[in-house]
Design a protein around this motif. Structure first.
Motif, PDB file in Angstrom:
ATOM      1  N   ASP A   1       0.853  -1.185   0.000  1.00  0.00           N
ATOM      2  CA  ASP A   1       0.000   0.000   0.000  1.00  0.00           C
ATOM      3  C   ASP A   1       0.894   1.242   0.000  1.00  0.00           C
ATOM      4  O   ASP A   1       2.066   1.163   0.407  1.00  0.00           O
ATOM      5  CB  ASP A   1      -0.888  -0.020   1.269  1.00  0.00           C
ATOM      6  CG  ASP A   1      -1.964   1.054   1.181  1.00  0.00           C
ATOM      7  OD1 ASP A   1      -2.764   0.992   0.242  1.00  0.00           O
ATOM      8  OD2 ASP A   1      -1.974   1.963   2.035  1.00  0.00           O
ATOM      9  N   ALA A   2       0.315   2.366  -0.415  1.00  0.00           N
ATOM     10  CA  ALA A   2       1.122   3.583  -0.509  1.00  0.00           C
ATOM     11  C   ALA A   2       1.671   4.014   0.843  1.00  0.00           C
ATOM     12  O   ALA A   2       2.716   4.661   0.911  1.00  0.00           O
ATOM     13  CB  ALA A   2       0.290   4.711  -1.115  1.00  0.00           C
ATOM     14  N   ASN A   3       0.977   3.651   1.940  1.00  0.00           N
ATOM     15  CA  ASN A   3       1.506   4.114   3.232  1.00  0.00           C
ATOM     16  C   ASN A   3       2.778   3.376   3.661  1.00  0.00           C
ATOM     17  O   ASN A   3       3.370   3.708   4.680  1.00  0.00           O
ATOM     18  CB  ASN A   3       0.429   4.120   4.333  1.00  0.00           C
ATOM     19  CG  ASN A   3      -0.219   2.771   4.484  1.00  0.00           C
ATOM     20  OD1 ASN A   3       0.370   1.764   4.063  1.00  0.00           O
ATOM     21  ND2 ASN A   3      -1.422   2.739   5.046  1.00  0.00           N
ATOM     22  N   GLU A   4       3.202   2.392   2.835  1.00  0.00           N
ATOM     23  CA  GLU A   4       4.501   1.750   3.099  1.00  0.00           C
ATOM     24  C   GLU A   4       5.636   2.483   2.390  1.00  0.00           C
ATOM     25  O   GLU A   4       6.803   2.109   2.521  1.00  0.00           O
ATOM     26  CB  GLU A   4       4.460   0.286   2.636  1.00  0.00           C
ATOM     27  CG  GLU A   4       3.492  -0.561   3.479  1.00  0.00           C
ATOM     28  CD  GLU A   4       3.110  -1.862   2.785  1.00  0.00           C
ATOM     29  OE1 GLU A   4       3.989  -2.500   2.186  1.00  0.00           O
ATOM     30  OE2 GLU A   4       1.918  -2.206   2.847  1.00  0.00           O
ATOM     31  N   LEU A   5       5.290   3.508   1.598  1.00  0.00           N
ATOM     32  CA  LEU A   5       6.332   4.233   0.859  1.00  0.00           C
ATOM     33  C   LEU A   5       6.838   5.425   1.673  1.00  0.00           C
ATOM     34  O   LEU A   5       6.098   5.979   2.495  1.00  0.00           O
ATOM     35  CB  LEU A   5       5.780   4.760  -0.471  1.00  0.00           C
ATOM     36  CG  LEU A   5       5.221   3.738  -1.472  1.00  0.00           C
ATOM     37  CD1 LEU A   5       4.747   4.444  -2.737  1.00  0.00           C
ATOM     38  CD2 LEU A   5       6.268   2.689  -1.813  1.00  0.00           C
ATOM     39  N   SER A   6       8.082   5.823   1.406  1.00  0.00           N
ATOM     40  CA  SER A   6       8.618   7.014   2.083  1.00  0.00           C
ATOM     41  C   SER A   6       8.036   8.265   1.408  1.00  0.00           C
ATOM     42  O   SER A   6       7.499   8.191   0.289  1.00  0.00           O
ATOM     43  CB  SER A   6      10.140   7.045   1.954  1.00  0.00           C
ATOM     44  OG  SER A   6      10.480   7.307   0.600  1.00  0.00           O
ATOM     45  N   GLU A   7       8.179   9.403   2.083  1.00  0.00           N
ATOM     46  CA  GLU A   7       7.648  10.644   1.515  1.00  0.00           C
ATOM     47  C   GLU A   7       8.290  10.945   0.160  1.00  0.00           C
ATOM     48  O   GLU A   7       7.619  11.364  -0.783  1.00  0.00           O
ATOM     49  CB  GLU A   7       7.900  11.798   2.491  1.00  0.00           C
ATOM     50  CG  GLU A   7       7.074  13.013   2.146  1.00  0.00           C
ATOM     51  CD  GLU A   7       7.369  14.192   3.058  1.00  0.00           C
ATOM     52  OE1 GLU A   7       7.634  13.970   4.254  1.00  0.00           O
ATOM     53  OE2 GLU A   7       7.344  15.326   2.549  1.00  0.00           O
ATOM     54  N   SER A   8       9.594  10.677   0.050  1.00  0.00           N
ATOM     55  CA  SER A   8      10.239  11.014  -1.225  1.00  0.00           C
ATOM     56  C   SER A   8       9.792  10.056  -2.328  1.00  0.00           C
ATOM     57  O   SER A   8       9.676  10.450  -3.488  1.00  0.00           O
ATOM     58  CB  SER A   8      11.756  11.089  -1.069  1.00  0.00           C
ATOM     59  OG  SER A   8      12.317   9.813  -1.147  1.00  0.00           O
ATOM     60  N   GLU A   9       9.470   8.801  -1.976  1.00  0.00           N
ATOM     61  CA  GLU A   9       8.936   7.877  -2.997  1.00  0.00           C
ATOM     62  C   GLU A   9       7.550   8.357  -3.466  1.00  0.00           C
ATOM     63  O   GLU A   9       7.238   8.337  -4.651  1.00  0.00           O
ATOM     64  CB  GLU A   9       8.852   6.455  -2.444  1.00  0.00           C
ATOM     65  CG  GLU A   9      10.219   5.782  -2.328  1.00  0.00           C
ATOM     66  CD  GLU A   9      10.175   4.455  -1.566  1.00  0.00           C
ATOM     67  OE1 GLU A   9      10.919   3.543  -1.967  1.00  0.00           O
ATOM     68  OE2 GLU A   9       9.411   4.333  -0.570  1.00  0.00           O
ATOM     69  N   ILE A  10       6.731   8.811  -2.520  1.00  0.00           N
ATOM     70  CA  ILE A  10       5.400   9.348  -2.871  1.00  0.00           C
ATOM     71  C   ILE A  10       5.560  10.555  -3.805  1.00  0.00           C
ATOM     72  O   ILE A  10       4.867  10.683  -4.811  1.00  0.00           O
ATOM     73  CB  ILE A  10       4.629   9.777  -1.588  1.00  0.00           C
ATOM     74  CG1 ILE A  10       4.306   8.570  -0.707  1.00  0.00           C
ATOM     75  CG2 ILE A  10       3.377  10.593  -1.921  1.00  0.00           C
ATOM     76  CD1 ILE A  10       3.115   7.756  -1.133  1.00  0.00           C
ATOM     77  N   ASN A  11       6.494  11.426  -3.437  1.00  0.00           N
ATOM     78  CA  ASN A  11       6.706  12.626  -4.255  1.00  0.00           C
ATOM     79  C   ASN A  11       7.118  12.257  -5.683  1.00  0.00           C
ATOM     80  O   ASN A  11       6.679  12.883  -6.655  1.00  0.00           O
ATOM     81  CB  ASN A  11       7.777  13.524  -3.621  1.00  0.00           C
ATOM     82  CG  ASN A  11       7.303  14.124  -2.305  1.00  0.00           C
ATOM     83  OD1 ASN A  11       6.100  14.141  -2.026  1.00  0.00           O
ATOM     84  ND2 ASN A  11       8.236  14.594  -1.490  1.00  0.00           N
ATOM     85  N   ASP A  12       7.969  11.224  -5.808  1.00  0.00           N
ATOM     86  CA  ASP A  12       8.409  10.795  -7.150  1.00  0.00           C
ATOM     87  C   ASP A  12       7.240  10.223  -7.959  1.00  0.00           C
ATOM     88  O   ASP A  12       7.120  10.480  -9.159  1.00  0.00           O
ATOM     89  CB  ASP A  12       9.527   9.748  -7.051  1.00  0.00           C
ATOM     90  CG  ASP A  12      10.837  10.353  -6.550  1.00  0.00           C
ATOM     91  OD1 ASP A  12      10.948  11.604  -6.554  1.00  0.00           O
ATOM     92  OD2 ASP A  12      11.734   9.584  -6.142  1.00  0.00           O
ATOM     93  N   TRP A  13       6.374   9.470  -7.301  1.00  0.00           N
ATOM     94  CA  TRP A  13       5.198   8.953  -8.006  1.00  0.00           C
ATOM     95  C   TRP A  13       4.277  10.099  -8.412  1.00  0.00           C
ATOM     96  O   TRP A  13       3.716  10.112  -9.520  1.00  0.00           O
ATOM     97  CB  TRP A  13       4.427   7.944  -7.143  1.00  0.00           C
ATOM     98  CG  TRP A  13       5.011   6.557  -7.153  1.00  0.00           C
ATOM     99  CD1 TRP A  13       5.619   5.912  -6.125  1.00  0.00           C
ATOM    100  CD2 TRP A  13       5.042   5.657  -8.269  1.00  0.00           C
ATOM    101  NE1 TRP A  13       6.026   4.662  -6.506  1.00  0.00           N
ATOM    102  CE2 TRP A  13       5.691   4.476  -7.820  1.00  0.00           C
ATOM    103  CE3 TRP A  13       4.610   5.718  -9.581  1.00  0.00           C
ATOM    104  CZ2 TRP A  13       5.897   3.368  -8.655  1.00  0.00           C
ATOM    105  CZ3 TRP A  13       4.816   4.620 -10.421  1.00  0.00           C
ATOM    106  CH2 TRP A  13       5.451   3.467  -9.964  1.00  0.00           C
ATOM    107  N   ALA A  14       4.099  11.067  -7.519  1.00  0.00           N
ATOM    108  CA  ALA A  14       3.240  12.224  -7.843  1.00  0.00           C
ATOM    109  C   ALA A  14       3.803  12.973  -9.050  1.00  0.00           C
ATOM    110  O   ALA A  14       3.064  13.347  -9.971  1.00  0.00           O
ATOM    111  CB  ALA A  14       3.136  13.159  -6.632  1.00  0.00           C
ATOM    112  N   ALA A  15       5.124  13.166  -9.054  1.00  0.00           N
ATOM    113  CA  ALA A  15       5.756  13.880 -10.175  1.00  0.00           C
ATOM    114  C   ALA A  15       5.609  13.082 -11.470  1.00  0.00           C
ATOM    115  O   ALA A  15       5.361  13.656 -12.539  1.00  0.00           O
ATOM    116  CB  ALA A  15       7.232  14.129  -9.861  1.00  0.00           C
ATOM    117  N   SER A  16       5.752  11.756 -11.374  1.00  0.00           N
ATOM    118  CA  SER A  16       5.649  10.909 -12.575  1.00  0.00           C
ATOM    119  C   SER A  16       4.227  10.938 -13.116  1.00  0.00           C
ATOM    120  O   SER A  16       4.003  11.019 -14.328  1.00  0.00           O
ATOM    121  CB  SER A  16       6.045   9.463 -12.239  1.00  0.00           C
ATOM    122  OG  SER A  16       7.312   9.439 -11.619  1.00  0.00           O
TER     123      SER A  16
END
Ligand code: KG4
Ligand code: ZN
Length: 347
Positions: free
Chosen positions: A238-253
């Motif tokens: 789930d997304a809550n297992e990702l770090s903040e910077s991983e979330i940011n990279d997915w958002a940017a992508s």
């Protein structure tokens, strides 16, 4: 001089505005319902129409008060009567009809998607026609060939989700909250688009859009490929297992892929039609990357582009009053039998 009172209730903003001669905004009141829908992660139509009912009269009163206008001074009432949530639209249409009837002044109904393309004029910008209109909002994504402010051909539109809806769903996948567009925009600014997500193309010659494949690609990228267990899709993470910077990279992508999809459609439209400028509108125009890429695209075709101030990107009644003014000066009048429609030119 003509004063138009505009009313807009197509989705979850209750809005009223007084505009002089189509471009001078004397007041622009927008009562957002975000706080009512936030816990559901999206707009609940029944809650939206009830909230419109409660707010419409105070919002109109506020718009009149702020513009220092009395009802007697208003020359016509303009209302967005299509497209949108039918229960929401009906509240605005009923208010507009009642005012038109009781004041004995003209009623003008407008397609609120086309009204988004009037928004740059509220900043005093003159638009030369023919123009290429780009509407990117929560409910619509469309390219329009505009012969004038109301003579408009829809060249392409989304065949599934609208761009703003895709931003909202992407933010839900990443647990960023709702409304998702601004959250993705902020997260993306801190990330890098390191994931290659698809830029879905639709078949055929029309510059139609599709965003649902992109959303699914994001879902599988973030959560892994699902397996079926008792008929349900179960994801490995789930997304809550990702770090903040991983979330940011997915958002940017995601943001890059969504913006590229809009831009590809605009390239297609500009390659096939000679226009004097590009005009854009809709809530997603608040997005920084979209604004940058729209500017760059128009520049590459050597034509000017007119983007609305962020104040007029979201649903508002000033744009409705503006387009209503255009219809008013053309001698257009609607009868009191007119009603609301969930469909419009781009849906
Ligand atoms: O035009 P609008 O107020 O509503 C419709 O007519 O549908 O647009 C609202 C949409 C929402 O989906 C919201 O997430 C999106 O605009 N939005 C953005 C941004 N700000 C609002 N999308 C991307 N980036 C933003 N900064
Ligand atoms: Zn809108």
């Amino acid at each position: 001089m003509a004063l138009i009172l505009g009313i807009e209730t197509s989705c979850d903003e209750t809005a009223a505005a007084v505009v002089q001669d189509g471009c001078t905004v004397l007041s622009n009141i927008v009562a957002s319902q975000d706080s009512l829908h936030i816990e559901y992660g999206g707009v609940v139509p029944e809650i939206a129409s009830r909230a419109h009912l409660e707010r419409i009269l105070p919002v109109i009163e506020q718009a009149l008060e702020q513009s220092k206008t009395t009802l007697k001074e208003v020359d016509a009432i303009a209302v967005g009567n299509r497209p949108g949530l039918i229960g929401s639209l009906l509240v605005g249409v009923a208010a507009a009809k009642s005012l038109s009837w009781s004041l004995d002044i003209p009623l003008l109904t407008v397609d609120h998607v086309i009204a988004h393309l009037w928004a740059p004029r509220l900043d005093g910008i003159e638009i030369e026609y023919p123009a290429m209109g780009v509407v990117v909002s929560g409910g619509h994504t469309a390219l329009m060939l505009m012969h004038d402010p109301t003579q408009v051909e829809c060249l392409g539109k989304t065949i599934d989700d609208a761009a703003g809806e895709a931003f909202d769903k992407a933010a839900a996948i990443l647990h960023l909250g709702w409304p998702g567009g601004p959250k993705i925009d902020t997260a993306a600014a801190k990330g890098t688009p390191i994931h290659r997500l698809p830029r879905p193309k639709t078949k055929g010659d029309r510059p139609d859009f599709s965003f649902s494949g992109l959303k699914t690609a994001l879902l599988y990228g973030v959560r892994g490929n699902p397996t079926k267990q008792n008929g349900k899709s179960v994801f490995p993470r789930d997304a809550n297992e990702l770090s903040e910077s991983e979330i940011n990279d997915w958002a940017a992508s995601f943001q890059e892929a969504a913006v590229d999809t809009v831009i590809a459609g605009l390239h297609h439209a500009l390659a096939h039609h000679d226009v004097r400028c590009v005009v854009a509108g809709g809530g997603v125009l608040a997005n920084t990357l979209l604004r940058e890429k729209l500017n760059a695209t128009a520049t590459s075709y050597n034509i000017p582009i007119h983007l609305p101030d962020s104040l007029y990107c979201v649903d508002n009644a000033a744009m409705i009053a503006g387009l209503g003014y255009h219809l008013f000066t053309e001698g257009h009048r609607d009868s009191l039998h007119v009603t609301a429609s969930p469909r419009g030119i781009a849906s």
